[in-house]
Design a protein around this motif. Structure first.
Motif, mmCIF file in Angstrom:
data_model
loop_
_atom_site.group_PDB
_atom_site.id
_atom_site.type_symbol
_atom_site.label_atom_id
_atom_site.label_comp_id
_atom_site.label_asym_id
_atom_site.label_seq_id
_atom_site.Cartn_x
_atom_site.Cartn_y
_atom_site.Cartn_z
ATOM 1 N N VAL A 1 0.837 -1.204 0.000
ATOM 2 C CA VAL A 1 0.000 0.000 0.000
ATOM 3 C C VAL A 1 0.873 1.257 0.000
ATOM 4 N N GLY A 2 1.976 1.195 0.733
ATOM 5 C CA GLY A 2 2.908 2.328 0.743
ATOM 6 C C GLY A 2 3.435 2.623 -0.658
ATOM 7 N N ARG A 3 3.824 1.572 -1.368
ATOM 8 C CA ARG A 3 4.328 1.758 -2.732
ATOM 9 C C ARG A 3 3.226 2.281 -3.658
ATOM 10 N N ALA A 4 2.017 1.732 -3.472
ATOM 11 C CA ALA A 4 0.895 2.184 -4.307
ATOM 12 C C ALA A 4 0.652 3.672 -4.076
ATOM 13 N N ALA A 5 0.752 4.103 -2.808
ATOM 14 C CA ALA A 5 0.542 5.524 -2.494
ATOM 15 C C ALA A 5 1.626 6.383 -3.146
ATOM 16 N N VAL A 6 2.864 5.903 -3.107
ATOM 17 C CA VAL A 6 3.962 6.647 -3.736
ATOM 18 C C VAL A 6 3.697 6.806 -5.239
ATOM 19 N N LEU A 7 3.282 5.713 -5.871
ATOM 20 C CA LEU A 7 3.015 5.750 -7.318
ATOM 21 C C LEU A 7 1.835 6.664 -7.630
ATOM 22 N N GLU A 8 0.785 6.522 -6.862
ATOM 23 C CA GLU A 8 -0.458 7.224 -7.161
ATOM 24 C C GLU A 8 -0.316 8.731 -6.944
ATOM 25 N N LEU A 9 0.447 9.112 -5.892
ATOM 26 C CA LEU A 9 0.587 10.537 -5.587
ATOM 27 C C LEU A 9 1.860 11.134 -6.193
ATOM 28 N N ASP A 10 2.619 10.255 -6.901
ATOM 29 C CA ASP A 10 3.859 10.698 -7.533
ATOM 30 C C ASP A 10 4.750 11.387 -6.489
ATOM 31 N N TYR A 11 4.902 10.699 -5.348
ATOM 32 C CA TYR A 11 5.612 11.266 -4.209
ATOM 33 C C TYR A 11 7.118 11.329 -4.479
ATOM 34 N N ARG A 12 7.732 12.455 -4.224
ATOM 35 C CA ARG A 12 9.159 12.643 -4.525
ATOM 36 C C ARG A 12 10.051 12.614 -3.271
ATOM 37 N N GLY A 13 9.447 12.566 -2.087
ATOM 38 C CA GLY A 13 10.246 12.607 -0.851
ATOM 39 C C GLY A 13 10.907 11.273 -0.555
ATOM 40 N N ARG A 14 11.628 11.224 0.606
ATOM 41 C CA ARG A 14 12.300 9.993 1.009
ATOM 42 C C ARG A 14 11.274 9.064 1.663
ATOM 43 N N TYR A 15 11.336 7.768 1.247
ATOM 44 C CA TYR A 15 10.284 6.836 1.665
ATOM 45 C C TYR A 15 10.244 6.674 3.189
ATOM 46 N N TYR A 16 11.390 6.255 3.781
ATOM 47 C CA TYR A 16 11.376 5.975 5.225
ATOM 48 C C TYR A 16 11.568 7.242 6.064
ATOM 49 N N LEU A 17 12.532 8.030 5.670
ATOM 50 C CA LEU A 17 12.888 9.183 6.514
ATOM 51 C C LEU A 17 11.814 10.266 6.518
ATOM 52 N N ASP A 18 11.036 10.342 5.465
ATOM 53 C CA ASP A 18 9.970 11.344 5.431
ATOM 54 C C ASP A 18 8.581 10.705 5.584
ATOM 55 N N PHE A 19 8.213 9.881 4.609
ATOM 56 C CA PHE A 19 6.860 9.326 4.568
ATOM 57 C C PHE A 19 6.556 8.454 5.793
ATOM 58 N N VAL A 20 7.342 7.397 5.997
ATOM 59 C CA VAL A 20 7.044 6.483 7.110
ATOM 60 C C VAL A 20 7.171 7.218 8.452
ATOM 61 N N ARG A 21 8.153 8.127 8.537
ATOM 62 C CA ARG A 21 8.333 8.885 9.776
ATOM 63 C C ARG A 21 7.096 9.714 10.098
ATOM 64 N N ALA A 22 6.508 10.304 9.057
ATOM 65 C CA ALA A 22 5.304 11.116 9.270
ATOM 66 C C ALA A 22 4.133 10.275 9.782
ATOM 67 N N CYS A 23 4.185 8.968 9.495
ATOM 68 C CA CYS A 23 3.083 8.084 9.923
ATOM 69 C C CYS A 23 3.239 7.637 11.384
#
Lengths: 442, 389
Positions: free
Chosen positions: A394-416
């Motif tokens: 689901v994390g990867r799907a979100a990255v693809l769908e939102l065309d996310y450019r940030g860092r996966y773990y250090l930004d996205f997962v940390r925010a969660c």
């Protein structure tokens, strides 16, 4: 046998991390790990005096059989994404975003409540967080963007909303699979799942997007949003969604007269309506190709995870892991399940429900806990692992769908992390006090 | 795309095609493998499930229905094996009965492969062996290992959620292919629902008095080494459990009631929707445990597993297990004696509708002589007396 399965597990780990070091993709690394594990299993049986049956060095039948474990899930990913891609190309998504922003720009709280509801619906009906991301992720992301939420918080909200939607009733696949494995009826799960998933989704939304300007500069925001095709209307946008929902609900309301269509066909029928109603001519072939291309990583990982699970079951590695989890003391289990459950979900996806869910629920039942509340609690914690490696579907799907450019773990997962901690804490409390909360399952 | 990447893609495609070809051939052979059955000379006739539900005609689930009629007035008993083909002691016990039974009073009806479709595929992700064999004096008798649910090739797609007919109870989506979740069935349902409907019709039309469904269960599961009975079978199940535990079985056979709130199950729905008494018998099968070790035919047939034993040491199991495991002879022997004792007590309670059988080896005999000693060589059987499941 402990030495045998332990050695195979070591080979699998080494064969997974070595290609990763060489910069191969996760899917290929996992495939290599699965094949290496199968070969190690075969060799160990051949060179020891094991009474077990000889296995070919590369057990082709098991590899192919395992590859089809998540066939249905892959079809849902593909068709749901195709549906949303068509809607986006027809200008429907832009239309909805503009309308929501125009109507609710002065009422941030109402807008966030509405968006939480929109996020919860697809996964609640299908049991799939990825479906939520693929159907409404981009739409909700656009509205949040218009409300001034930064991209890292946006993707965190989409992921957490999707995770809670998968956990929300009526369809929670983890609870259903574990209940089926333990021969429990899937009855009584509605209230505990609703309380846990809705509180988790609301906390996530307001923690991550609650602060900000209560009023939005409507003119500036609308100027940034894509223009809507002439002729686009609520009717053209809403009808495909109404058909989608109608076909799903028809199966529930008239289960004995409505033919079983399955979600992939339902999405394709709804896609057909999008094409018919689109104010602009859509290049279906091109949209279908880009859908498959975009999802090849996601589908690839699901296929390879299936192969890996089959090899782990064949060689006893799966049993070894399950055994190590269920033989932990109860106090340790309570204190660590909020970590074990998401990690195992990241490892094997839905297969975690029969893998450790069934032994755990039988263990909890034996120790006097309420099995419905305990399983509901676990079933809300599991989807948190859908952003964790190696699958991170689901994390990867979100990255693809939102065309996310940030860092996966250090930004996205940390925010969660904070909303995840809240969800894990409420889930653990439900688990520990399941007997006192048993009225919810009545 | 550069040339090297193109080459990688072509090679990957070629390897995938070869893998699919090899595995496809194995799947095809498994799906079309025919299990020979040599019924005892006392067989009266072989019917088909389509005789009771015509839509099953020539379908994968048009299973054989073996009918033994003593010609002496009495009752009628039905025995089901292979409801879940991942539980081999069930169809092996049913086959053992078909190949050896003599009916002295009343009629006996046996379905060895109640859900034939589920026996034509193995469960994805579980790494089951494709076949298992029983050693006999004349060679190995081979059987298909199957899944718990019908083959998706025969029943697909599943709904997002399965609503049981007629209760509308919500069950997991895959349970619409689970024969023990679709009773009493419906004639216009999916394949598995039509199969249970055919058997419900069989029970009604053949005026079945007592029906027994055979199962195996993981040791982690609380419903283990037991008889689950509908209220109608209370005294029969209680007597069977007490006598077999006291006189014959090393591991006790318990008895419990069919839950009224759990729908789709044989013991509940057959008792509720037909005149028959319904009972379901369970025996331990370590290969069904999620905590099991290496998955193969050895584990399936011996029931020996160190991981399951370790779980037992932690008191996580509902059945005992030691180095001897749960061999197939023990599992089949228990089921065979359980069936015979149930029929004995039923006949004592209903002398005017008695079903009396003989010739079927029980627990002690199967363990002493092995199961294979009671299967007959199809190649030596008289012409026309071999059937295929």
């Amino acid at each position: 046998m402990f030495a045998h399965s332990g050695l195979v597990l070591l080979v699998i780990c080494a064969a997974f991390f070595l290609p990763k070091v060489l910069k191969l993709s996760t899917e290929l690394s996992m495939l290599i790990a699965a094949i290496a594990g199968a070969a190690a299993h075969s060799i160990l049986i051949a060179v020891t005096d094991s009474p077990h049956d000889a296995v070919p060095l590369i057990p082709v039948r098991h590899i192919v059989e395992g590859a089809f474990t998540y066939f249905d899930v892959c079809l849902i990913f593909l068709t749901a994404t195709f549906f949303m891609a068509l809607l986006r190309e027809s200008g429907g998504v832009a239309f909805i975003v503009r309308k929501i922003v125009s109507t609710f720009h002065a009422r941030r709280t109402v807008c966030l409540l509405l968006l939480t509801f929109v996020l919860l619906i697809p996964g609640a009906l299908t049991g799939s967080g990825a479906t939520t991301v693929l159907t409404v992720g981009a739409l909700v992301g656009s509205v949040l963007s218009a409300m001034g939420v930064d991209e890292t918080r946006r993707i965190a909200i989409i992921f957490l909303g999707a995770a809670m939607s998968a956990a929300a009733p009526p369809i929670n696949l983890w609870a259903m699979m574990a209940a089926a494995g333990a021969n429990m009826p899937y009855v009584g799960f509605g209230k505990p799942l609703l309380v846990l998933s809705v509180s988790g989704a609301l906390f996530s939304m307001f923690w991550l997007a609650g602060r900000g300007e209560s009023k939005i500069d409507l003119k500036a925001v609308l100027a940034e949003l894509p223009e809507v095709e002439e002729g686009q209307s609520w009717l053209r946008v809403a009808l495909p969604f109404a058909l989608l929902l109608g076909l799903i609900l028809a199966g529930r309301i008239w289960p004995f007269s409505m033919p079983v269509l399955g979600l992939p066909l339902i999405f394709m029928i709804s896609s057909f309506l999008v094409v018919i109603l689109s104010p602009r001519r859509l290049n279906i072939w091109s949209i279908a190709c880009s859908t498959v291309h975009n999802l090849s990583t996601l589908v690839g990982i699901m296929i390879v995870v299936g192969i890996l699970i089959q090899v782990m079951a064949l060689s006893g590695v799966r049993g070894l892991i399950s055994l190590e989890v269920v033989t932990l003391p109860l106090g340790v289990l309570f204190a660590t399940l909020f970590i074990i459950l998401p990690l195992s979900e990241g490892l094997v996806q839905y297969a975690v429900a029969p893998l450790i869910g069934v032994p755990l629920i039988m263990l909890f039942n034996m120790r006097g806990l309420d099995p419905i509340i305990a399983l509901s609690a676990m079933s809300v914690i599991w989807p948190l692992g859908d952003c964790l490696p190696p699958t991170a579907v689901v994390g990867r799907a979100a990255v693809l769908e939102l065309d996310y450019r940030g860092r996966y773990y250090l930004d996205f997962v940390r925010a969660c992390l904070v909303p995840m901690a809240f969800i894990a804490l409420t889930g653990t409390l439900f688990l520990v006090f399941s007997t006192k909360l048993s009225f919810l399952g009545g | 795309m550069n040339i090297s990447l193109k080459t990688v893609k072509i090679v990957s495609l070629a390897v995938s095609v070869v893998f699919a070809g090899i595995a496809g051939l194995e799947f095809y052979e498994h799906r079309h493998f025919r299990e020979a059955v040599v019924p005892s000379p006392n067989l009266d006739e072989v019917k088909k499930l389509s005789d009771y539900e015509p839509s099953l005609k020539d379908s994968v689930n048009d299973s054989n229905v073996y009918v033994f009629d003593s010609g002496v007035p009495g009752g009628t008993a039905l025995i089901l094996g292979g409801t879940h083909p991942e539980e081999p002691a069930t169809n092996l016990t049913a086959s053992l009965i078909v190949e050896n039974a003599k009916v002295e009073e009343g009629r006996l009806i046996v379905v060895t492969r109640a859900n034939r479709s589920a026996s034509t595929c193995s469960r994805m992700g579980e790494a089951y062996p494709a076949y298992y064999s029983v050693k006999t004096n004349w060679g190995e008798k081979k059987f298909r290992m199957g899944d718990r649910c019908s083959n998706p090739l025969d029943s697909w797609p599943d709904p997002e959620v399965y609503l049981h007919y007629p209760s509308r109870q919500m069950l997991a989506y895959m349970d619409i292919r689970n024969l023990n979740r679709t009773w009493p069935g419906r004639p216009d349902g999916l394949l598995t629902e039509r199969t249970t409907w055919a058997m419900t019709q069989l029970i009604r039309q053949e005026k079945v008095d007592i029906a027994i469904d055979l199962h195996e269960a993981e040791l982690e599961y609380p419903v283990e080494n037991t008889i689950v009975t509908h209220e109608k079978g209370e005294s029969i199940a209680a007597m069977t459990s007490m006598v077999l535990t006291a006189e014959l079985f090393e591991v006790p056979l318990s008895m419990e009631f069919s839950p009224k709130a759990l729908h789709g199950l044989f013991h509940r729905e057959v008792g509720d929707h037909t005149e028959a008494i319904s009972l379901l018998a369970e025996v331990a099968e370590p290969m069904l445990d999620r905590i099991r070790g290496i998955t193969d035919e050895y584990l399936l047939m011996t029931g020996r597993d160190e991981f399951v034993m370790k779980a037992g040491e932690h008191k996580l199991l509902y059945a005992p297990i030691d180095e001897r495991g749960w061999p197939i002879d023990v599992r089949v022997g228990r089921h065979s004696s359980t069936v015979q004792k149930i029929l004995e007590f039923y006949s004592m309670e209903n002398p005017d509708r008695a079903v009396v059988i003989s010739g079927v080896p029980g627990y002690g005999e199967v363990i002493e002589n092995t199961l294979g000693a009671y299967f007959h060589n199809p190649e030596e059987a008289p012409e026309g007396s071999v059937y295929f499941d």
